[in-house]
Design an enzyme around this catalytic site. Structure first.
Site, short mmCIF file in Angstrom:
data_model
loop_
_atom_site.label_atom_id
_atom_site.label_comp_id
_atom_site.label_asym_id
_atom_site.label_seq_id
_atom_site.Cartn_x
_atom_site.Cartn_y
_atom_site.Cartn_z
N SER A 146 54.20 54.74 69.20
CA SER A 146 53.96 53.86 70.36
C SER A 146 52.47 53.55 70.46
O SER A 146 51.87 53.56 71.53
CB SER A 146 54.44 54.53 71.65
OG SER A 146 53.80 55.76 71.86
N ALA A 153 59.13 47.17 64.65
CA ALA A 153 59.45 46.11 63.69
C ALA A 153 59.54 46.67 62.28
O ALA A 153 60.40 46.26 61.48
CB ALA A 153 58.39 45.00 63.74
N ASP A 196 55.06 40.22 64.67
CA ASP A 196 55.11 41.53 64.02
C ASP A 196 55.85 41.50 62.68
O ASP A 196 55.30 41.95 61.66
CB ASP A 196 55.74 42.56 64.96
CG ASP A 196 54.89 42.82 66.19
OD1 ASP A 196 53.70 42.45 66.17
OD2 ASP A 196 55.41 43.39 67.17
#
Length: 389
Positions: A146, A153, A196
């Site tokens: 995170s 992705a 992404d």
């Protein structure tokens, strides 16, 4: 910290043979197959040096992958069953590729199993014929799940590429971008765009990826909607609903009619668009000093004009700017959590890392104590795109 041209071995430095051996051995253990049958999807994490918060307004952005990421070791199942284990999460996932997958209705129910099911969902809905499942083991970099490096992705793309491989499907990177977008938007119910997956699939070692995001989905809903609602209330033409449509000779007009805080948002957009173009040209000339200065300016505009960042992340950004050899720094993402990125001269990367560790521990001792020592500062290099090994 990204050190262009560092001494870590370039694109070949990730994944290392040692990392590949660990993943292969785990797949051999859980599948009973020979090591020679195991394939590995290497999906790198990505950074966006320039182009902060403008992809959702149809702007242009830059991106590159780094030599850290997600590894998915796998062999083909004998049938349609998928069986997965994780290096970060407990338990075993089991389901079939011929099971009909339905979108998740509550985002709170998203877990590590969701991305594997989402990959099957996306392939099913795009009309691909799945007959074989996989037996696999997936592992990311602990502590970076995170961190604003787009690990989600990377995970989705890893599952897509593994399923495509065992089912002999030939899928282009452009199509995989749309498949990953389907995982995020349709299956998980998130509002991520194509930035992404595009960075992960299209980036190449030694290159700066330059993307035009016109038509991308909204990523930062709150600030985008505020601007659109304001412009709509003023009954301005539709072309002003998205800042990308504003021509340069119209910028002054738009800035004059916006309220103060919205004018700052627009100022960030227009100035960031200029920084992206200048950054692309600086990279092409090999002028990393100017490239770094533009990154730092992007960081300042994100804080002052776009009003992003928490106190903790702003402190980290300011410390990075003082570190030896750092050419430029900004948030990786919105700066409310995650990490900051910095471009640093390769010969001073370790000195810069030591400086940041020491200074940030002084500024945020309690926060730093919660981060594993080996993950507080990472020295990395530009990487390559997602691939099957």
């Amino acid at each position: 910290m990204v050190a262009p041209g560092g001494g870590g071995g370039g694109a070949a430095s990730w994944p290392s043979e040692g990392e590949l051996d660990v993943v292969r051995a785990k797949v051999v253990e859980i599948s009973g197959r020979g090591a020679g049958e195991v394939r590995v999807v290497a999906c790198p994490y990505r950074i966006c040096p320039l182009g902060a918060h403008i992809d959702h307004q149809g702007g242009t952005v830059t991106a590159m992958t780094i030599n850290y990421g997600v590894l998915l070791g796998f062999v083909a199942s004998d049938d349609a069953e998928i069986s997965l284990q994780s290096g970060q999460f407990e338990g075993v996932i089991r389901f079939r590729v011929d099971d009909l997958q339905k979108p998740i209705e509550n985002p709170e129910n998203i877990n590590w199993e969701s991305y594997a099911r989402g990959a099957v969902y996306a392939l099913q809905n795009f009309g691909y014929d799945l007959k074989k499942g996989i037996i696999g083991y997936i592992s990311g970099v602990k502590g970076l799940d995170s961190s604003g490096l787009s690990s989600s992705a990377a995970v989705g793309i890893a599952y897509l590429m593994a399923l495509e491989n065992v089912n002999d499907l030939v899928v282009s990177p452009v199509d995989n971008i749309q498949l990953d977008k389907s995982i995020e938007n349709k299956y998980l119910g998130l509002e991520n765009g194509i930035l992404d997956p595009s960075a992960i699939l299209l980036s190449r070692y030694g290159y700066l990826t330059f993307m035009d995001c016109k038509g991308c989905n909204i990523t930062y809903r709150r600030r985008v909607d505020i601007i659109r609602e304001f412009l709509s209330a003023k009954r301005l033409p539709v072309l002003f609903y998205v800042l990308q449509a504003v021509k340069m000779h119209q910028v002054f007009f738009v800035m004059c009619i916006l309220e103060e805080n919205l004018a700052r948002r627009a100022e960030h957009y227009f100035s960031e668009m200029k920084r992206v173009v200048k950054g692309r040209d600086a990279w092409a000339r090999g002028d990393l000093r100017e490239f770094g200065q533009l990154i730092s300016a992007s960081g300042r505009s994100s804080i002052l004009n776009y009003e992003c960042g928490s106190k903790e992340m702003i402190q980290l950004y300011e410390i990075l700017l003082k570190a030896p050899g750092v050419l430029g720094a900004r948030f990786s993402g919105a700066g409310f959590r995650g990490c900051c990125l910095a471009v640093v001269e390769s010969g001073q990367a370790e000195a810069a890392a030591a400086f940041v560790r020491a200074e940030y521990e002084k500024a945020q001792p309690e926060l730093v104590s919660k981060i594993p020592p080996g993950r507080r500062v990472l020295v990395c290099e530009p990487g390559d795109g997602a691939r099957v090994i």
